[in-house]
Design a protein around this motif. Structure first.
Motif, PDB file in Angstrom:
ATOM      1  N   ARG A  17       0.837  -1.206   0.000  1.00 17.10           N
ATOM      2  CA  ARG A  17       0.000   0.000   0.000  1.00 17.10           C
ATOM      3  C   ARG A  17       0.873   1.256   0.000  1.00 17.10           C
ATOM      4  O   ARG A  17       0.620   2.200  -0.744  1.00 17.10           O
ATOM      5  CB  ARG A  17      -0.930  -0.007   1.211  1.00 17.10           C
ATOM      6  N   LEU A  18       1.905   1.272   0.806  1.00 12.74           N
ATOM      7  CA  LEU A  18       2.803   2.430   0.858  1.00 12.74           C
ATOM      8  C   LEU A  18       3.576   2.590  -0.448  1.00 12.74           C
ATOM      9  O   LEU A  18       3.754   3.711  -0.943  1.00 12.74           O
ATOM     10  CB  LEU A  18       3.766   2.309   2.038  1.00 12.74           C
ATOM     11  N   MET A  19       4.039   1.483  -1.023  1.00 10.05           N
ATOM     12  CA  MET A  19       4.773   1.551  -2.292  1.00 10.05           C
ATOM     13  C   MET A  19       3.944   2.212  -3.381  1.00 10.05           C
ATOM     14  O   MET A  19       4.476   2.954  -4.207  1.00 10.05           O
ATOM     15  CB  MET A  19       5.172   0.150  -2.755  1.00 10.05           C
ATOM     16  N   ALA A  20       2.642   1.929  -3.384  1.00 13.50           N
ATOM     17  CA  ALA A  20       1.765   2.465  -4.424  1.00 13.50           C
ATOM     18  C   ALA A  20       1.637   3.982  -4.346  1.00 13.50           C
ATOM     19  O   ALA A  20       1.190   4.610  -5.304  1.00 13.50           O
ATOM     20  CB  ALA A  20       0.384   1.818  -4.317  1.00 13.50           C
ATOM     21  N   LYS A  21       2.077   4.587  -3.253  1.00 17.00           N
ATOM     22  CA  LYS A  21       1.936   6.041  -3.064  1.00 17.00           C
ATOM     23  C   LYS A  21       3.092   6.852  -3.645  1.00 17.00           C
ATOM     24  O   LYS A  21       3.002   8.069  -3.723  1.00 17.00           O
ATOM     25  CB  LYS A  21       1.826   6.367  -1.574  1.00 17.00           C
ATOM     26  N   THR A  73      11.663   1.370  -1.921  1.00 18.81           N
ATOM     27  CA  THR A  73      10.977   2.661  -1.980  1.00 18.81           C
ATOM     28  C   THR A  73      10.928   3.228  -0.574  1.00 18.81           C
ATOM     29  O   THR A  73      11.038   2.497   0.417  1.00 18.81           O
ATOM     30  CB  THR A  73       9.533   2.536  -2.507  1.00 18.81           C
ATOM     31  N   ASP A  74      10.760   4.543  -0.495  1.00 12.42           N
ATOM     32  CA  ASP A  74      10.650   5.156   0.823  1.00 12.42           C
ATOM     33  C   ASP A  74       9.992   6.518   0.721  1.00 12.42           C
ATOM     34  O   ASP A  74       9.795   7.047  -0.377  1.00 12.42           O
ATOM     35  CB  ASP A  74      12.023   5.285   1.489  1.00 12.42           C
ATOM     36  N   ASP A  75       9.669   7.040   1.858  1.00 16.77           N
ATOM     37  CA  ASP A  75       9.162   8.406   1.985  1.00 16.77           C
ATOM     38  C   ASP A  75       9.636   8.899   3.335  1.00 16.77           C
ATOM     39  O   ASP A  75       9.309   8.299   4.365  1.00 16.77           O
ATOM     40  CB  ASP A  75       7.637   8.439   1.891  1.00 16.77           C
ATOM     41  N   VAL A  76      10.427   9.965   3.335  1.00 19.89           N
ATOM     42  CA  VAL A  76      11.053  10.449   4.562  1.00 19.89           C
ATOM     43  C   VAL A  76      10.754  11.925   4.743  1.00 19.89           C
ATOM     44  O   VAL A  76      10.827  12.703   3.793  1.00 19.89           O
ATOM     45  CB  VAL A  76      12.592  10.226   4.501  1.00 19.89           C
ATOM     46  N   ASP A  77      10.425  12.301   5.969  1.00 20.72           N
ATOM     47  CA  ASP A  77      10.248  13.701   6.345  1.00 20.72           C
ATOM     48  C   ASP A  77      11.389  14.036   7.298  1.00 20.72           C
ATOM     49  O   ASP A  77      11.334  13.714   8.495  1.00 20.72           O
ATOM     50  CB  ASP A  77       8.891  13.902   7.021  1.00 20.72           C
ATOM     51  N   ALA A  78      12.438  14.654   6.763  1.00 22.79           N
ATOM     52  CA  ALA A  78      13.634  14.943   7.557  1.00 22.79           C
ATOM     53  C   ALA A  78      13.342  15.903   8.698  1.00 22.79           C
ATOM     54  O   ALA A  78      13.927  15.788   9.780  1.00 22.79           O
ATOM     55  CB  ALA A  78      14.740  15.500   6.662  1.00 22.79           C
ATOM     56  N   GLY A  83       9.192   8.612   8.737  1.00 26.72           N
ATOM     57  CA  GLY A  83       9.125   8.073   7.388  1.00 26.72           C
ATOM     58  C   GLY A  83       9.068   6.570   7.401  1.00 26.72           C
ATOM     59  O   GLY A  83       8.952   5.936   8.450  1.00 26.72           O
ATOM     60  N   TRP A  84       9.144   6.017   6.201  1.00 25.44           N
ATOM     61  CA  TRP A  84       9.085   4.566   6.044  1.00 25.44           C
ATOM     62  C   TRP A  84       9.978   4.142   4.898  1.00 25.44           C
ATOM     63  O   TRP A  84      10.333   4.943   4.036  1.00 25.44           O
ATOM     64  CB  TRP A  84       7.640   4.096   5.808  1.00 25.44           C
TER      65      TRP A  84
END
Length: 146
Positions: A17-21, A73-78, A83-84
Protein backbone atom coordinates in the motif's frame (compact mmCIF):
# COMPACT_ATOMS: atom_id res chain seq x y z
CA UNK A 1 15.01 -5.26 13.47
CA UNK A 2 15.59 -5.43 17.17
CA UNK A 3 12.91 -5.01 19.79
CA UNK A 4 12.70 -1.37 20.90
CA UNK A 5 15.01 -0.09 18.14
CA UNK A 6 12.61 2.79 17.45
CA UNK A 7 11.03 1.35 14.31
CA UNK A 8 7.74 -0.36 13.64
CA UNK A 9 7.82 -3.40 11.36
CA UNK A 10 5.33 -3.23 8.46
CA UNK A 11 3.17 -6.11 7.29
CA UNK A 12 3.24 -7.20 3.61
CA UNK A 13 -0.04 -5.55 2.58
CA UNK A 14 0.95 -2.31 4.29
CA UNK A 15 4.29 -2.41 2.44
CA UNK A 16 2.52 -2.73 -0.91
CA UNK A 17 0.00 0.00 0.00
CA UNK A 18 2.80 2.43 0.86
CA UNK A 19 4.77 1.55 -2.29
CA UNK A 20 1.77 2.46 -4.42
CA UNK A 21 1.94 6.04 -3.06
CA UNK A 22 5.36 6.92 -4.48
CA UNK A 23 6.48 7.14 -8.14
CA UNK A 24 10.20 6.36 -7.79
CA UNK A 25 12.16 3.54 -6.23
CA UNK A 26 15.60 1.99 -6.47
CA UNK A 27 16.38 -1.34 -8.09
CA UNK A 28 19.27 -3.25 -6.55
CA UNK A 29 20.94 -5.77 -8.85
CA UNK A 30 24.31 -7.24 -9.73
CA UNK A 31 26.47 -5.53 -12.36
CA UNK A 32 29.87 -7.05 -13.17
CA UNK A 33 29.72 -9.11 -9.95
CA UNK A 34 29.17 -5.98 -7.83
CA UNK A 35 26.01 -4.53 -6.27
CA UNK A 36 24.42 -1.74 -8.29
CA UNK A 37 21.56 0.59 -7.38
CA UNK A 38 19.57 2.56 -9.93
CA UNK A 39 16.65 4.94 -9.33
CA UNK A 40 13.67 4.20 -11.59
CA UNK A 41 10.04 5.15 -11.87
CA UNK A 42 7.60 2.27 -11.44
CA UNK A 43 4.06 1.20 -10.73
CA UNK A 44 2.45 -1.77 -9.04
CA UNK A 45 0.37 -4.25 -11.01
CA UNK A 46 -2.99 -5.52 -9.73
CA UNK A 47 -1.24 -8.53 -8.12
CA UNK A 48 1.39 -6.41 -6.33
CA UNK A 49 4.20 -7.03 -8.82
CA UNK A 50 6.58 -4.11 -9.37
CA UNK A 51 6.50 -2.93 -12.99
CA UNK A 52 9.30 -1.04 -14.76
CA UNK A 53 9.42 0.32 -18.30
CA UNK A 54 12.84 0.88 -19.82
CA UNK A 55 14.79 0.56 -23.05
CA UNK A 56 14.70 -2.98 -24.40
CA UNK A 57 18.40 -2.68 -25.25
CA UNK A 58 19.52 -1.28 -21.90
CA UNK A 59 22.23 -2.78 -19.73
CA UNK A 60 19.63 -2.95 -16.95
CA UNK A 61 17.36 -5.31 -18.90
CA UNK A 62 20.26 -7.60 -19.75
CA UNK A 63 21.45 -7.65 -16.13
CA UNK A 64 18.14 -8.34 -14.39
CA UNK A 65 16.14 -10.61 -16.69
CA UNK A 66 15.71 -13.85 -14.74
CA UNK A 67 17.74 -12.59 -11.76
CA UNK A 68 16.74 -12.11 -8.15
CA UNK A 69 16.72 -8.39 -7.38
CA UNK A 70 15.68 -6.07 -4.58
CA UNK A 71 13.50 -3.02 -5.07
CA UNK A 72 13.35 -0.26 -2.45
CA UNK A 73 10.98 2.66 -1.98
CA UNK A 74 10.65 5.16 0.82
CA UNK A 75 9.16 8.41 1.98
CA UNK A 76 11.05 10.45 4.56
CA UNK A 77 10.25 13.70 6.35
CA UNK A 78 13.63 14.94 7.56
CA UNK A 79 12.14 17.84 9.53
CA UNK A 80 9.85 15.53 11.54
CA UNK A 81 12.32 12.63 11.70
CA UNK A 82 9.67 10.28 10.39
CA UNK A 83 9.13 8.07 7.39
CA UNK A 84 9.08 4.57 6.04
CA UNK A 85 11.12 2.26 3.84
CA UNK A 86 9.97 -0.87 1.99
CA UNK A 87 12.08 -3.50 0.24
CA UNK A 88 10.64 -6.08 -2.14
CA UNK A 89 12.82 -9.01 -3.14
CA UNK A 90 11.97 -11.27 -6.06
CA UNK A 91 12.76 -12.48 -9.54
CA UNK A 92 12.75 -9.91 -12.35
CA UNK A 93 11.52 -11.01 -15.77
CA UNK A 94 11.11 -9.16 -19.04
CA UNK A 95 7.53 -9.36 -20.30
CA UNK A 96 7.62 -11.24 -23.61
CA UNK A 97 3.94 -12.17 -24.05
CA UNK A 98 2.53 -9.79 -26.74
CA UNK A 99 -0.91 -9.50 -25.09
CA UNK A 100 0.63 -8.73 -21.69
CA UNK A 101 2.99 -6.19 -23.28
CA UNK A 102 0.01 -4.51 -24.96
CA UNK A 103 -1.90 -4.40 -21.65
CA UNK A 104 1.06 -2.84 -19.85
CA UNK A 105 1.52 -0.30 -22.65
CA UNK A 106 -1.98 0.91 -21.75
CA UNK A 107 -1.95 0.50 -17.96
CA UNK A 108 1.66 0.14 -16.84
CA UNK A 109 4.28 2.75 -16.07
CA UNK A 110 5.55 5.09 -18.77
CA UNK A 111 9.32 5.43 -18.90
CA UNK A 112 10.64 8.82 -17.82
CA UNK A 113 13.38 8.32 -20.43
CA UNK A 114 11.46 6.96 -23.46
CA UNK A 115 13.31 4.79 -25.95
CA UNK A 116 12.41 3.63 -29.48
CA UNK A 117 11.96 0.06 -28.25
CA UNK A 118 10.72 -0.28 -24.67
CA UNK A 119 10.49 -3.35 -22.46
CA UNK A 120 8.40 -3.98 -19.38
CA UNK A 121 9.97 -5.76 -16.44
CA UNK A 122 7.99 -7.52 -13.68
CA UNK A 123 9.44 -8.08 -10.24
CA UNK A 124 7.40 -10.68 -8.38
CA UNK A 125 7.30 -9.72 -4.68
CA UNK A 126 8.44 -12.99 -3.12
CA UNK A 127 9.42 -11.10 0.03
CA UNK A 128 8.16 -7.68 1.15
CA UNK A 129 9.56 -6.07 4.27
CA UNK A 130 9.37 -2.59 5.67
CA UNK A 131 9.78 -0.39 8.67
CA UNK A 132 8.46 2.94 9.83
CA UNK A 133 9.66 5.65 12.21
CA UNK A 134 6.70 7.71 13.34
CA UNK A 135 6.95 11.28 14.58
CA UNK A 136 10.59 11.14 15.58
CA UNK A 137 10.01 9.15 18.78
CA UNK A 138 11.80 5.93 19.55
CA UNK A 139 10.30 3.15 21.60
CA UNK A 140 12.87 4.09 24.24
CA UNK A 141 10.92 7.33 24.80
CA UNK A 142 13.62 9.55 23.30
CA UNK A 143 12.27 12.54 21.35
CA UNK A 144 14.40 12.86 18.20
CA UNK A 145 12.88 16.22 17.22
CA UNK A 146 14.41 18.12 20.17
Amino acid sequence: MYANDGFRELERQECLRLMAKVPVGRIVYTRRALPAVLPVNFSLDHDGAVLLCTSATSELVRAIDGAVVAFETDDVDAARHSGWSVVVTGTATVVTDPAEHERLARTGPASWAPAPQEAFVRIEPELATGRELVGGHTLYGVDLTA
